[in-house]
Scaffold this motif. Structure first.
Motif, mmCIF file in Angstrom:
data_model
loop_
_atom_site.group_PDB
_atom_site.id
_atom_site.type_symbol
_atom_site.label_atom_id
_atom_site.label_comp_id
_atom_site.label_asym_id
_atom_site.label_seq_id
_atom_site.Cartn_x
_atom_site.Cartn_y
_atom_site.Cartn_z
ATOM 1 N N ILE A 96 4.929 13.146 -3.533
ATOM 2 C CA ILE A 96 5.926 12.480 -4.155
ATOM 3 C C ILE A 96 6.934 13.630 -4.413
ATOM 4 C CG2 ILE A 96 6.423 11.607 -6.679
ATOM 5 C CD1 ILE A 96 3.740 10.203 -6.280
ATOM 6 N N ALA A 116 -0.784 8.651 4.709
ATOM 7 C CA ALA A 116 -0.852 8.732 3.274
ATOM 8 C C ALA A 116 -1.319 10.157 2.644
ATOM 9 C CB ALA A 116 -2.222 7.836 2.900
ATOM 10 N N ARG A 149 -2.783 9.520 -5.505
ATOM 11 C CA ARG A 149 -3.451 8.331 -5.690
ATOM 12 C C ARG A 149 -3.999 8.059 -4.018
ATOM 13 N NH1 ARG A 149 0.893 4.003 -7.801
ATOM 14 N NH2 ARG A 149 0.919 4.628 -10.165
ATOM 15 N N TYR A 197 -4.716 1.300 -10.097
ATOM 16 C CA TYR A 197 -3.800 2.289 -10.092
ATOM 17 C C TYR A 197 -2.589 2.481 -11.216
ATOM 18 C CZ TYR A 197 -5.619 2.695 -5.261
ATOM 19 O OH TYR A 197 -6.464 2.878 -4.290
ATOM 20 N N PHE A 227 4.742 0.790 6.341
ATOM 21 C CA PHE A 227 4.113 1.760 5.280
ATOM 22 C C PHE A 227 4.709 3.122 4.951
ATOM 23 C CE2 PHE A 227 0.535 4.737 4.666
ATOM 24 C CZ PHE A 227 -0.225 4.127 3.439
ATOM 25 N N LEU A 240 0.640 -1.250 -0.082
ATOM 26 C CA LEU A 240 -0.142 0.029 0.048
ATOM 27 C C LEU A 240 0.945 1.239 -0.064
ATOM 28 C CD1 LEU A 240 -3.006 -0.890 2.357
ATOM 29 C CD2 LEU A 240 -2.739 -1.214 -0.278
ATOM 30 N N ILE A 244 2.176 1.715 -3.398
ATOM 31 C CA ILE A 244 0.975 2.234 -4.227
ATOM 32 C C ILE A 244 0.983 3.724 -4.173
ATOM 33 C CG2 ILE A 244 -1.407 2.029 -4.877
ATOM 34 C CD1 ILE A 244 -1.418 -0.948 -4.268
ATOM 35 N N ARG A 245 0.821 3.932 -2.919
ATOM 36 C CA ARG A 245 0.601 5.658 -2.640
ATOM 37 C C ARG A 245 1.665 6.453 -2.989
ATOM 38 N NH1 ARG A 245 0.067 9.877 -2.896
ATOM 39 N NH2 ARG A 245 -0.612 11.493 -1.422
ATOM 40 N N ILE A 286 -5.847 6.005 -1.714
ATOM 41 C CA ILE A 286 -5.472 4.660 -1.299
ATOM 42 C C ILE A 286 -6.825 4.419 -0.029
ATOM 43 C CG2 ILE A 286 -3.371 4.028 -1.891
ATOM 44 C CD1 ILE A 286 -2.715 3.924 1.152
ATOM 45 N N MET A 339 1.012 9.617 -11.473
ATOM 46 C CA MET A 339 1.113 8.808 -10.280
ATOM 47 C C MET A 339 0.966 9.557 -8.993
ATOM 48 S SD MET A 339 5.240 8.318 -10.037
ATOM 49 C CE MET A 339 6.373 9.288 -10.557
ATOM 50 N N GLY A 344 3.342 6.032 -5.576
ATOM 51 C CA GLY A 344 3.431 6.187 -7.193
ATOM 52 C C GLY A 344 4.003 5.093 -7.867
ATOM 53 N N LEU A 345 4.110 3.875 -7.290
ATOM 54 C CA LEU A 345 4.752 2.642 -7.969
ATOM 55 C C LEU A 345 4.276 2.624 -9.471
ATOM 56 C CD1 LEU A 345 6.430 0.049 -7.745
ATOM 57 C CD2 LEU A 345 4.338 -1.123 -6.974
ATOM 58 N N GLN A 346 4.897 2.519 -10.278
ATOM 59 C CA GLN A 346 4.193 1.974 -11.468
ATOM 60 C C GLN A 346 4.623 0.755 -12.210
ATOM 61 O OE1 GLN A 346 6.213 5.788 -13.110
ATOM 62 N NE2 GLN A 346 3.890 6.203 -13.883
#
Ligand SMILES: Cc1ncc(C[n+]2csc(CCOP(=O)(O)OP(=O)(O)O)c2C)c(N)n1
Ligand code: SF4
Ligand SMILES: [Mg+2]
Lengths: 581, 296
Positions: A388, A383, B286, A241, A342, A209, A212-213, B288, B283, A215-217
């Motif tokens: 980023i 989060a 996001r 995502y 996290f 998670l 993902i938050r 979540i 990106m 900005g994983l691509q």
């Protein structure tokens, strides 16, 4: 005060893990603080699985010794765990499957005989659903209302359709009702529901998670315990995502794919355990040399070679710090629990991209596969506040005006502005060979020194932005524990039980193993009376680091390398002995 | 229009041995980029380690010079991150058929849209002449005083069986054909491999330019149908040989396109990048929260 530890044991292949997580979920929904811990062998069928779930109305941080409710799906479970059952505890078993002799348990222990098999037959369920019956039976022992489980089953099996939900409801309700009507003396340890809004999360899920938050691509992950949970969670959310997840042919391919994707501008991740990391080593150096950002999750388990694949250890500290030929900068972070996992995962992506280097998240099986409750608010606010940071990644318009772009320009802070393929004006070559500012191979002595120094300057630039280690507890305490990573959980637990006995201790928790927080550790060491290093390996890899960086020797250490995590009781005993010395 | 001079590097020039087959491949690659009119900044040359793998240093496009045997997965990552780029893999026979053979097989099976140029000199050049997976059986030299007992790997048959959708053999002594093969390979949507016979004048004294001139022939001149998979395997079997020939015998070496197939590519089938390349997707920000709620 409620503090209940439940254990379900049985043969692998009987859904022990699913049932364990379900029990954790029950405690979570009841507002308790929860920690669970699973032991299982490296095989799919047969062999003994044991899932411990602990819930308390006080904050808890780890598993502990003692079982209050033992659910034994077979005799093997009784044999293995009977000595762990606490006074006034209870055992649940099916007398048609498991014979329990009178002398096997003390009279204070409640024997709850539930015909699990017969009940599954009666409700028309598959015999594999005995664990679902058992969970209903367990709930009946400590709580009055079936509603909580009904809601969980509806949520968990919602996607699988009405029929599956109904089957599970029937089986677990039958178990619940059986105990409510048959168990004569009431079980002493009842649970009162609290109003806490917690979520239940494993560090594997937390890493996923966080990624993902952040900005994983792109992720390329070859399966291996204990990081499979990371892969599963990312894969399940990949389309929502916009993340490309691939299963490469091996870990060497995985890390090189991630390097390629990152070189082209995508935020990239690989995850593996020591064995896969061994294969990645040469390429870790490649990421460093080409200055391509990369996040690597390394989930430790006991080695060497295949070792004990489904157990835990902190034996790869030195390995990740030194892996690959030559000297190069890397950042190594060891989260101590799911919430830290996290947060640090998100941080790792920013650090990797800001400083254009590999960042390793050092975790272990114990951390990755245990679930713990975290207040919803804690993760959602982390989060929300995350931003980023892409460092000196150039925008198209900045690159377009360049006349003599140098990918590896020798700049003061060591961080050269980065172009990505496709950008006009940013043409350059990323080289595994030592290179000059353009990226052209170079064996010139001066250039070599300049480039080495440049790469290391990035680490110097990072240091002021790296938070000091966490220091918990009483400044005047006679003992300071120094540790890192997942041992935080049983150490916290030990601290709270010592506090109940009026014994104050201090805990210095190191998260960044590189760059090592030398000054902070040295100054804490200096003003500590006795120091105790706790780590889950044989040779004291972390203790050696402390000595190496600070010059201080510690008073004592506690080490463990039997594949099991520390139990808070072991730490408490050790601290008490140390205090007497 | 892209011209040859746009591809020239001003601060260095190739340092291959004079007469090395790598020069021919280098020229052919630049010619192909020009004839395809590719923007140099949208081309990425990804190589491993070896004499041949130095090539990206001397072409003014984006480049990535990785590890021995590992350029393929780097190229796959680049392509998945940004499928708008033209990604070309460059490696030697050691790089691609030895150290990196596993990656070659899997990339072929995925049919990712890459063009792979293997400079096959049947020797390890950079490490001074040790034998490679494609050195002819029975060969010996200074580095290998005893005759080689292993049957050489057949790159064409390997690529075919792994699932490559464009399989060709070129020869560094025929720049016109090589340019054409690279051009076709890049144009081909899918995994294209060009096994190029590239004489190493310093260490391989058997498979020389003149040795090849006496043996190569062009598949298209003999009516080979590149859409016929079985025939492609038959032609692949002609060379390399699995035994040492008698003095008076001479092998024939097919060049040109063995096989072509239309098949959906890896990146086309990857749902997440159908609308836009990864690097063009945002990106930021996001949410979540739904994932966190699920854990309650
Ligand atoms: C992991 C690793 N092993 C070995 C080497 C040493 N090495 C460099 S190039 C090479 C072989 C080169 O042969 P080939 O790939 O055929 O390229 P050529 O020089 O013939 O063009 C080897 C073995 C290396 N660089 N890395
Ligand atoms: S050693 Fe052989 S392959 Fe390498 S540059 Fe010289 S001739 Fe070419
Ligand atoms: Mg070679």
């Amino acid at each position: 005060m409620t503090d209940l530890q439940w254990l379900i044991g049985g043969e692998a292949g009987y859904g022990i893990v699913t049932t364990g997580v379900m029990m954790s979920k029950i405690f979570t929904r009841l507002g308790l603080s929860v920690f669970d811990y699973v032991e299982y062998p490296s095989l799919i069928r047969g062999g003994h699985n044991a899932y411990y779930v602990r819930g308390s109305d006080n904050p808890i941080f780890s598993q502990r010794k003692g079982i209050d409710i033992l659910v034994a799906l077979n005799k093997d479970t009784i044999n293995k765990h009977k000595d762990e059952v606490s006074e006034n505890g209870a055992i649940i078993y099916d007398p048609s499957v498991t014979k329990v002799e009178p002398q096997e348990f003390s009279p204070s222990i409640l024997r709850v005989e539930v015909p699990l098999l017969e009940i599954t037959k009666k409700v028309g369920a598959d015999h594999l659903m005995i664990n679902t019956v058992a969970i209903g039976a367990s709930l009946a022992l400590f709580y009055s209302d079936f509603g909580v489980l009904q809601k969980i089953l509806t949520d968990v099996f919602g996607k699988k359709g009405e029929k599956v939900i109904q089957e599970n409801l029937n089986a677990s309700k039958a178990g619940f009702d059986y105990v409510k009507t048959h168990s004569a003396p009431p079980f002493k340890k009842q649970v009162n529901a609290l109003k806490q809004q917690n979520l239940l999360i494993s560090a594997a899920e937390a890493v996923a998670l966080g990624a993902i938050r952040a900005g994983l691509q792109f992720a390329a992950i070859y399966p291996m315990t204990p990081i499979n949970g990371v892969m599963t969670t990312i894969v399940q959310n990949a389309s929502t995502y916009g993340i490309v997840v691939k299963e490469p042919e091996d870990e060497i391919a995985g890390i090189n794919m991630a390097i390629g994707a990152s070189f082209a501008g995508a935020r990239s991740l690989v995850a593996t355990s020591g064995g896969g990391f061994s294969l990645m080593v040469e390429s870790l150096g490649l990421a460093a040399q080409t200055e391509v950002p990369l996040v690597v999750v390394e989930g430790m388990r006991p080695g060497p070679a295949t070792g004990m694949p489904t157990w835990t250890e902190q034996g790869d500290v030195r390995f990740v710090l030194h892996a690959a030929q030559g000297d190069f900068p890397r950042i190594v972070i060891a989260p101590g629990d799911a919430e830290e996992a996290f947060g640090f995962t998100m941080t790792a992506f920013n650090l990797a991209e800001t400083y254009q280097l590999p960042v390793i998240l050092l975790v272990d099986k114990y951390l990755m596969e245990s679930h713990a409750t975290v207040p919803f608010e804690n993760l959602s606010s982390r989060a929300d506040s995350f931003r980023i940071e892409r460092g000196k990644l150039l925008r198209d318009e900045d690159v377009a005006v360049q006349t003599d772009y140098k990918r590896y320009a020798l700049v003061e802070d060591g961080i050269s502005p980065r172009s990505i393929p496709g950008q006009k004006g940013g043409i350059g070559l990323a080289g595994s060979d030592e290179h000059d500012e353009h990226g052209l191979y170079s064996e010139d002595a001066h250039m070599r020194v300049s480039m080495m120094d440049k790469r290391f300057k990035k680490l110097d630039s990072a240091i002021p932005h790296i938070p000091p280690p966490d220091l918990y507890g009483d400044e005047k305490a006679p003992v300071t524990i120094v540790s890192f990573g997942s041992t935080k959980m049983p150490i916290f637990e030990a601290m709270s039980s010592l506090a109940r006995e009026g014994i104050a201790i201090r805990f210095l928790k190191v998260s960044y193993l590189n760059p090592f927080p030398t000054e902070a550790v040295a100054s804490t060491m200096k003003d500590s009376q006795k120091t105790l290093v706790i780590e889950n390996n044989k040779t004291g890899q972390f203790e050696g680091l402390i000595r190496e960086y600070t010059g201080f020797s510690v008073s004592d250490h506690l080490r463990k390398y039997d594949g099991r995590p520390f139990y808070p009781e072991e730490i408490v005993d050790h601290v008490k002995t140390l205090l007497k010395k | 229009m892209t011209e040859l001079k746009d591809l020239e590097i001003t601060y260095d020039k190739p340092n291959w041995c004079p007469g090395c087959g790598d020069f021919g491949v280098w020229i052919s690659l630049k010619n192909a980029i020009v004839s395809l009119n590719l923007n140099p900044w949208e081309v990425v040359l990804v190589s491993g380690i070896g004499c041949s793998s130095k090539l990206p240093y001397w072409v003014k496009t984006y480049g990535f010079n990785g590890l021995h045997g590992r350029p393929m997965p780097v190229a796959e990552g680049i392509k998945l991150a940004n499928q708008g780029l033209t990604v070309i893999v460059i490696g030697g026979d050691g790089d691609q058929y030895g150290e990196g053979a596993n990656h070659l097989i899997h990339a072929a099976r995925r049919n990712i849209d890459l063009t792979v140029m293997v400079h096959n000199n049947q020797i390890y050049g950079l490490t001074t002449g040790q034998f490679s997976p494609t050195t002819d059986i029975g060969e010996k030299n200074k580095a290998n005083p005893n005759p080689i007992i292993e049957v050489p790997l057949n790159p064409i048959a390997l690529a075919l069986s792994a699932g490559a959708t464009f399989v060709a053999r070129g020869f560094a002594g025929d720049n016109k054909q090589e340019t054409q093969l690279i051009t076709e390979g890049v144009k081909h949507k899918g995994f294209a491999i060009i096994d190029t016979m590239q004489p190493c004048v310093t260490f391989n004294h058997k498979n020389t330019f003149s040795w090849f001139y006496e043996r190569v022939y062009k598949l298209e001149e003999e009516g080979h149908d590149p859409l016929n998979r079985i025939k492609a395997f038959e032609r692949a079997e002609e060379w390399p040989l699995r035994k040492v020939l008698e003095q008076n015998q001479k092998e024939r070496i097919p060049t040109g396109i063995f096989y072509k197939e239309d098949r959906s590519t890896w990146e086309d089938a990857t749902l997440q990048i159908q609308k836009a390349p990864l690097v063009k997707q945002s990106m930021e920000n996001r949410d979540i929260t739904p994932l966190l709620r699920e854990l309650m």
